[in-house]
Enzyme design. Structure first.
Site, mmCIF file in Angstrom:
data_model
loop_
_atom_site.group_PDB
_atom_site.id
_atom_site.type_symbol
_atom_site.label_atom_id
_atom_site.label_comp_id
_atom_site.label_asym_id
_atom_site.label_seq_id
_atom_site.Cartn_x
_atom_site.Cartn_y
_atom_site.Cartn_z
ATOM 1 N N VAL A 105 11.248 6.712 0.399
ATOM 2 C CA VAL A 105 9.794 6.668 0.588
ATOM 3 C C VAL A 105 9.373 7.408 1.865
ATOM 4 O O VAL A 105 8.391 8.158 1.873
ATOM 5 C CB VAL A 105 9.277 5.200 0.603
ATOM 6 N N LYS A 126 7.495 -4.668 0.491
ATOM 7 C CA LYS A 126 6.998 -5.912 -0.102
ATOM 8 C C LYS A 126 7.728 -7.143 0.413
ATOM 9 O O LYS A 126 7.170 -8.240 0.444
ATOM 10 C CB LYS A 126 7.077 -5.850 -1.629
ATOM 11 N N GLU A 131 -0.797 -1.146 0.464
ATOM 12 C CA GLU A 131 -1.088 -0.784 -0.936
ATOM 13 C C GLU A 131 0.179 -0.409 -1.699
ATOM 14 O O GLU A 131 0.332 -0.713 -2.886
ATOM 15 C CB GLU A 131 -2.087 0.384 -0.961
ATOM 16 N N VAL A 171 2.892 -3.008 -3.847
ATOM 17 C CA VAL A 171 2.771 -3.500 -5.234
ATOM 18 C C VAL A 171 2.328 -2.346 -6.123
ATOM 19 O O VAL A 171 1.355 -1.653 -5.821
ATOM 20 C CB VAL A 171 1.732 -4.645 -5.336
ATOM 21 N N ILE A 221 0.043 2.970 -7.972
ATOM 22 C CA ILE A 221 -1.195 2.476 -8.621
ATOM 23 C C ILE A 221 -2.109 1.842 -7.572
ATOM 24 O O ILE A 221 -1.665 0.968 -6.833
ATOM 25 C CB ILE A 221 -0.887 1.388 -9.672
ATOM 26 N N GLU A 249 15.979 -0.825 -5.960
ATOM 27 C CA GLU A 249 16.194 -1.304 -4.598
ATOM 28 C C GLU A 249 17.618 -0.965 -4.167
ATOM 29 O O GLU A 249 18.480 -0.689 -5.015
ATOM 30 C CB GLU A 249 16.027 -2.832 -4.556
ATOM 31 N N LYS A 282 6.164 -9.235 -5.372
ATOM 32 C CA LYS A 282 4.898 -8.558 -5.689
ATOM 33 C C LYS A 282 3.869 -9.533 -6.266
ATOM 34 O O LYS A 282 2.682 -9.435 -5.942
ATOM 35 C CB LYS A 282 5.174 -7.406 -6.656
ATOM 36 N N GLY A 302 9.345 5.027 -7.221
ATOM 37 C CA GLY A 302 9.707 6.437 -7.044
ATOM 38 C C GLY A 302 9.126 7.001 -5.767
ATOM 39 O O GLY A 302 8.147 6.495 -5.225
HETATM 40 N N1 HSE Z 1 12.599 -1.192 -7.029
HETATM 41 C C1 HSE Z 1 11.186 -1.213 -7.159
HETATM 42 C C2 HSE Z 1 10.826 -1.028 -8.638
HETATM 43 C C3 HSE Z 1 10.587 -0.122 -6.339
HETATM 44 O O1 HSE Z 1 11.715 -0.637 -9.411
HETATM 45 O O2 HSE Z 1 9.716 -1.300 -9.027
HETATM 46 C C4 HSE Z 1 9.093 -0.146 -6.248
HETATM 47 O O3 HSE Z 1 8.648 -1.291 -5.567
#
Ligand code: HSE
Length: 400
Positions: free
Chosen positions: A11, A99, A123, A126, A130, A184, A199, A296
């Site tokens: 990220v 998160k 933002e 979660v 989006i 993750e 989330k 992603g």
């Molecule tokens: N590992 C998380 C997923 C990454 O697959 O949704 C995004 O929060």
């Protein structure tokens, strides 16, 4: 306008890429440029154009008055929590995709941000790219939120979709999700529903003002889902999806994560691949649906950079969260929902079992019968099973 990036993994490097790719557009929007002055990471990045900004200690970032915003994208609770707290206390706004930190310490960090007149925005924590938290908090502010349900984990939805569409083995689909940067660091958090639990807890806090603990809500992942279950649900017109759900029950809050059977009539049923889909039911507007890439590098970075821009662009209203107490948690066993049941037995057994579960039609094959029950609580379900005397092979709640 100077910022610091904490963490230069998937990220973090994505955020740098977004800032570079849209440099001109951002300059036009803000009237100034955003410069990444520091990158905090344990590693060196000698071949990256920003490699000379790498530091291994938070101290120079905290003491540099030019740095107004810190973007925390380290993942994990520690030291991300301590660094966030220190940055807020040093009068810097913090944006994050983390998160884990928001779900565990969001109430405290929002309070510290308010005390220091800075922002704490998340933002990206979660729904990946989006826009969901700000619309939920701001655009739906005139509504009472009744429930929020959806697919909150891209990795598991990617796996379930691959298993359904391409008959891919679970382990291969997971490997692909990891290679694409969706999963993750420890994918157990994805597969066992822990990531989705963090989330849904954040969504519940935005909706109801109380921060539940992800450890205190019922959480079930997808490791027990079989291709047979998926196929039988499909025959009945349902898709199996890992769902995070929260709703207000009087003064209490229900929150849970579990695989659900989602009917074809719901938009959530059609969310495939790494996408997430979140359905919000609010008392004035009714149902609104938020859909898009849920994990992603660039989608998540898009949300992180969006938060950075909103801070430079003007004021952000901070929500006030309280830590939930024991009496704030609703009893998950009291939840009323339809269920898909698969019981051992033949058509004759299926006919005899109808009155206990209140169904019209059923599928019978290979010594088992499958049907959709009337809405029932877990206690009613246990009673019905006892009374009909048939062996339960599996059951899934329906998300109506
Ligand atoms: N590992 C998380 C997923 C990454 O697959 O949704 C995004 O929060």
């Amino acid at each position: 306008m100077e910022i610091a990036l904490l963490g230069f993994g998937v990220v973090g490097s994505g955020a740098a890429e977004v800032l570079e790719e849209n440099r001109e557009l951002i300059r036009r929007r803000l009237g100034e440029e955003i410069n990444v002055q520091y990158i905090l990471d344990l590693r060196e990045f000698p071949n990256h154009p920003l490699g000379n900004r790498v530091v291994h200690d938070i101290a120079p970032i905290l003491s540099d008055p030019e740095v107004r915003i810190v973007a925390e994208m380290m993942g994990g609770s520690h030291p991300a929590y301590e660094f966030t707290k220190a940055a807020l206390e040093a009068g810097k706004s913090v944006v994050t995709s983390n998160k884990e930190v928001v779900a565990a310490f969001g109430d405290e960090l929002l309070q510290i941000a308010a005390e220091h007149g800075v922002s704490y925005l998340f933002e990206a924590s979660v729904g990946g790219g989006i826009p969901i938290l700000r619309p939920l908090r701001d655009d739906l502010a005139s509504n009472e939120i009744l429930s929020v349900s959806g697919i909150l984990n891209g990795t598991t939805n990617f796996i379930l979709t691959k298993m359904k569409r391409e008959n891919t083995a679970f382990a291969d689909a997971l490997k692909e999700a990891q290679a694409l940067g969706y999963a993750e660091a420890n994918p157990t958090a994805d597969v066992e529903g822990i990531d989705a639990a963090r989330k849904i807890v954040i969504l519940a806090a935005i909706s109801f003002g109380k921060l539940l603990s992800p450890e205190k809500i019922p959480v079930q992942g997808i490791s027990g889902i079989t291709p047979e279950q998926t196929a039988l649900c499909a025959e009945l017109g349902f898709s199996v999806k890992l769902i995070g759900h929260t709703e207000k029950q009087g003064e209490k809050i229900l929150a849970l994560v579990a695989p659900h059977a989602v009917p074809e009539t719901s938009p959530i049923c059609h969310v495939e691949g790494v996408n997430n889909g979140i359905l919000v039911n609010a008392n004035i507007v009714g149902k609104t649906f938020f859909y898009g890439p849920g994990a992603g590098k660039l989608p998540t970075a898009s949300a992180v950079v969006g938060d950075i821009l909103s801070i430079f662009d003007g004021g952000i209203r901070l929500p006030k969260w309280e830590k939930a107490g024991a009496t704030d948690y609703a009893d998950p066993q009291a939840r009323v929902c339809r269920r898909i049941f698969c019981l051992a037995g033949c058509s004759k057994c299926a006919e005899k079992s109808k009155p206990f579960f209140g169904y019209e039609t059923y599928l019978a094959k290979d010594g088992k019968f499958v049907f959709v029950s009337r809405p029932m609580t877990e206690k009613e379900m246990a009673n019905a099973l006892k009374e009909c005397g048939k062996e339960l092979l599996w059951t899934l709640p329906v998300l109506d």
